[in-house]
Design a protein around this motif. Structure first.
Motif, short mmCIF file in Angstrom:
data_model
loop_
_atom_site.label_atom_id
_atom_site.label_comp_id
_atom_site.label_asym_id
_atom_site.label_seq_id
_atom_site.Cartn_x
_atom_site.Cartn_y
_atom_site.Cartn_z
N ILE A 37 0.84 -1.21 0.00
CA ILE A 37 0.00 0.00 0.00
C ILE A 37 0.87 1.25 0.00
CG2 ILE A 37 -1.64 1.33 1.38
CD1 ILE A 37 -2.86 -1.33 2.28
N VAL A 38 1.90 1.25 0.83
CA VAL A 38 2.80 2.41 0.88
C VAL A 38 3.52 2.60 -0.45
CG1 VAL A 38 4.88 3.35 1.97
CG2 VAL A 38 3.11 2.30 3.38
N LEU A 39 3.97 1.51 -1.04
CA LEU A 39 4.68 1.59 -2.32
C LEU A 39 3.80 2.14 -3.42
CD1 LEU A 39 7.14 1.00 -4.10
CD2 LEU A 39 6.28 -1.32 -4.39
N TRP A 40 2.60 1.57 -3.58
CA TRP A 40 1.71 2.01 -4.65
C TRP A 40 1.18 3.42 -4.40
CZ3 TRP A 40 1.86 -0.06 -9.16
CH2 TRP A 40 2.17 -1.41 -9.32
N ALA A 97 1.26 9.05 -5.99
CA ALA A 97 1.49 10.45 -5.66
C ALA A 97 2.57 11.06 -6.54
CB ALA A 97 1.86 10.58 -4.18
N LEU A 98 3.64 10.30 -6.78
CA LEU A 98 4.72 10.79 -7.63
C LEU A 98 4.24 11.03 -9.05
CD1 LEU A 98 7.76 11.42 -7.83
CD2 LEU A 98 8.13 9.03 -8.43
N ALA A 99 3.44 10.09 -9.58
CA ALA A 99 2.91 10.25 -10.93
C ALA A 99 1.93 11.42 -11.00
CB ALA A 99 2.23 8.96 -11.39
N HIS A 100 1.07 11.55 -9.99
CA HIS A 100 0.09 12.63 -9.99
C HIS A 100 0.77 14.00 -9.90
CE1 HIS A 100 -3.17 15.23 -8.33
NE2 HIS A 100 -3.89 14.54 -9.19
N TYR A 101 1.87 14.08 -9.18
CA TYR A 101 2.58 15.35 -9.06
C TYR A 101 3.37 15.67 -10.32
CZ TYR A 101 5.77 18.94 -7.34
OH TYR A 101 6.48 20.11 -7.19
#
Length: 227
Positions: free
Chosen positions: A11-14, A19-23
């Motif tokens: 869960i933390v990884l995904w 979040a990285l992709a959305h940013y």
């Protein structure tokens, strides 16, 4: 316990990857430009990571002048795919990314600011535009999305298809499937046989050790019988 740790890690990884992709990935907003300005920003705390670092000099400065674009944005949902019909304010920063991450290779801050100035309009006679940007707006941390491009549109109900994001995720899925298939093939050809050989060697060595132990015990038993 191990199962909970495994699911927590997943869960933390995904969540981090999402979040990285959305940013980082480009997003598109339908906006009406109301003002542009320049303001000096202090970059001394941890929120510095949300500001661009176009060169080494900018990365070492404690503060610098940043250009901003004030807009009224059409409200959307489902990551911007659908418009709800309402409006909200949105302020974008306008910074060069240079050769640094995220790799937009943006060097035309002055041109973009001029284009935004040219699109300024009043509420009574609005001119709408599509603002391409990345990043997040957070009032608490004073972070702003970075404008990458702007182009005029005829109406606010225009549909913007995020082609780059679609191709990016298709590429990621294909690359992941290819990497998984390559790993399975490599595992079947190299890893599994090596593991099997190692297990067989270990079993053979264990058998030899047990056989030698048995011989030693039998030899010791013969001496005990003589006594």
């Amino acid at each position: 316990m191990l199962t909970y740790l495994k699911w927590t890690f997943r869960i933390v990884l995904w969540s981090t990857l999402f979040a990285l992709a959305h940013y980082t990935l480009p997003q598109h907003d339908v906006v009406r430009v109301v003002n542009t300005y320049q303001e000096r920003q202090d970059l001394g705390d941890w929120t510095r990571i949300f500001w661009a670092h176009p060169d080494d000099q900018a990365a070492n400065l404690a503060n610098r002048d940043v250009q901003f674009i004030q807009t009224v944005r059409r409200k959307t949902w489902l990551l911007g795919f659908y418009q709800t019909g309402g409006e909200e304010t949105m302020v974008y920063r306008n910074e060069d990314t240079g050769w640094s991450w995220p790799f937009y290779f943006k060097f035309d801050t002055a041109n973009l600011q001029t284009e935004a100035d040219d699109l300024r309009s009043e509420k009574e006679n609005p001119e709408w535009a599509v603002m391409t940007h990345y990043g997040w707006r957070n009032e608490l941390w004073s972070t702003f999305p970075n404008a990458v491009a702007i182009r005029p549109v005829d109406a606010p109900d225009v549909t913007v298809i995020p082609w780059f994001n679609i191709f990016f995720f298709v590429f990621v899925v294909v690359a992941w499937a290819f990497a998984r298939a390559a790993w399975r093939q490599f595992r079947q050809r190299m890893v599994d046989p090596a593991v099997q050989d190692a297990e067989e060697s270990w079993d053979e060595m264990s058998s030899r050790v047990n056989e030698k132990r048995g011989r030693i015990r039998r030899w010791l038993d013969t001496w005990r019988d003589k006594k």
